[in-house]
Design an enzyme around this catalytic site. Structure first.
Site, PDB file in Angstrom:
ATOM      1  N   GLU A  26       0.776  -1.163   0.022  1.00 44.22           N
ATOM      2  CA  GLU A  26       0.105  -0.085  -0.010  1.00 44.22           C
ATOM      3  C   GLU A  26       0.770   1.324  -0.115  1.00 44.22           C
ATOM      4  O   GLU A  26       1.968   1.461   0.873  1.00 44.22           O
ATOM      5  CB  GLU A  26      -0.827  -0.072   1.258  1.00 44.22           C
ATOM      6  CG  GLU A  26      -1.974   1.328   1.356  1.00 44.22           C
ATOM      7  CD  GLU A  26      -2.926   1.306   2.523  1.00 44.22           C
ATOM      8  OE1 GLU A  26      -3.841   1.830   2.550  1.00 44.22           O
ATOM      9  OE2 GLU A  26      -2.314   0.461   3.371  1.00 44.22           O
ATOM     10  N   LYS A  56     -10.102   2.293  -2.337  1.00 41.83           N
ATOM     11  CA  LYS A  56     -10.264   1.736  -1.017  1.00 41.83           C
ATOM     12  C   LYS A  56     -11.500   2.150  -0.286  1.00 41.83           C
ATOM     13  O   LYS A  56     -11.923   3.298  -0.380  1.00 41.83           O
ATOM     14  CB  LYS A  56      -9.145   2.259  -0.148  1.00 41.83           C
ATOM     15  CG  LYS A  56      -9.133   1.706   1.412  1.00 41.83           C
ATOM     16  CD  LYS A  56      -7.884   2.184   2.048  1.00 41.83           C
ATOM     17  CE  LYS A  56      -7.797   1.460   3.448  1.00 41.83           C
ATOM     18  NZ  LYS A  56      -6.423   1.979   3.866  1.00 41.83           N
ATOM     19  N   CYS A 107      -5.556  -2.684   2.557  1.00 42.11           N
ATOM     20  CA  CYS A 107      -5.539  -2.679   3.938  1.00 42.11           C
ATOM     21  C   CYS A 107      -6.689  -2.916   4.834  1.00 42.11           C
ATOM     22  O   CYS A 107      -6.985  -3.941   5.214  1.00 42.11           O
ATOM     23  CB  CYS A 107      -4.575  -1.225   4.184  1.00 42.11           C
ATOM     24  SG  CYS A 107      -3.732  -1.358   5.958  1.00 42.11           S
TER      25      CYS A 107
END
Length: 287
Positions: free
Chosen positions: A42, A115, A152
């Site tokens: 990331e 995300k 994540c």
């Protein structure tokens, strides 16, 4: 069908171009070892800047597609590898996303995933920087496999992995930046890492797909990024685990036929009671 995935676990510096160059070198290394798909961690092009709320950090953002994806596209075509690249996206003035781009093995830009779950915790002030994703959960049909990408904090949510798997992902990739606060004791560190690994292995089991998690490593201010990148087969068995304190580029072979094998013997998807799941759309179920 078998496919080889490359994991690039690396440390970063304040120099964006240096980080990108290092990533390119490691992609080359993975490709030389036979990787078909290479996943970067990331926000690999910078330090993890979300540890503070600082307006100057918005200058790290870029368009996607843009200069970095174009650079990686040339490399993907040269090496005939798929590249999964997590970047800080500037979508418009004042609108930014935590985004992963996927470049196919012929250099084609296949698209991006933004995300969805954005944390806001001490050391992880991501809501200051990132607008939640609005593209939904995505799969990308690459030369070697159909892949799903989550990022994540997404990795803690079974709904995200389920939807991505139901859309046909053969492999779930999780570019990650997570670490231990310097002040924590070893027992807390161990518990946190094991929970992080366990939840992702559970997604592999529940959905019958391989999971590939790629974390950064190294000390950044008071944060020690714990590395520990790993690959799980569709029944949660660890195929690879990186160290907690070293830069490592590794290649792991996956047998994608195992998805059919495990889904036949453990038919969770067959037995899902989709007629009963409407309450999951509520924030909390108050009796």
């Amino acid at each position: 069908m078998k496919v080889k995935v490359g994991l690039v676990q690396m440390s970063c510096t304040e120099n964006k171009q240096s980080n990108i160059t290092k990533a390119e070198e490691q992609i080359r290394k993975a490709a030389a070892e036979g990787a078909n798909i290479v996943c970067l961690q990331e926000l690999f092009a910078s330090l993890y800047f979300c540890d503070v709320e600082e307006y100057a950090n918005f200058d790290l953002a870029e368009a996607i597609p843009g200069s970095t994806t174009e650079r990686l596209s040339v490399l993907a075509k040269e090496l005939s590898v798929v590249i999964v690249a997590s970047l800080f996206e500037k979508r418009a003035e004042g609108v930014y996303h935590n985004t992963t781009a996927v470049l196919d093995a012929d250099g084609t830009y296949l698209g991006k995933y933004r995300k969805m779950h954005i944390p806001d915790d001490p050391g992880y002030y991501e809501k200051f920087y990132f607008t939640p994703g609005d593209l939904g959960y995505k799969v990308f049909k690459t030369k070697y496999a159909t892949i799903g990408v989550l990022i994540c904090w997404d990795q803690w949510y079974p709904e995200a992995s389920r939807i991505t798997a139901l859309k046909g992902a053969d492999i779930l990739f999780y570019p990650t930046a997570i670490g231990w606060a310097e002040c924590q004791d070893e027992a807390t560190n161990r518990e946190q890492y094991e929970a992080w690994q366990c939840i992702q292995r559970s997604h592999a089991i529940a959905n019958g797909v391989h999971t590939v998690s790629v974390n950064r490593v190294g000390r950044e201010k008071d944060m020690i990024f714990w590395g520990g990148s790993f690959v799980s087969n569709p029944f949660g068995t660890l195929l690879y685990k990186a160290s907690h304190d070293k830069e490592e580029t590794s290649v792991v072979e996956l047998d994608l036929s195992l998805t059919d094998h495990y889904r036949k013997h453990w038919p969770y998807l067959r037995d899902r009671r989709i007629d009963s799941y409407q309450p999951i759309c509520k924030r909390f179920i108050d009796e």
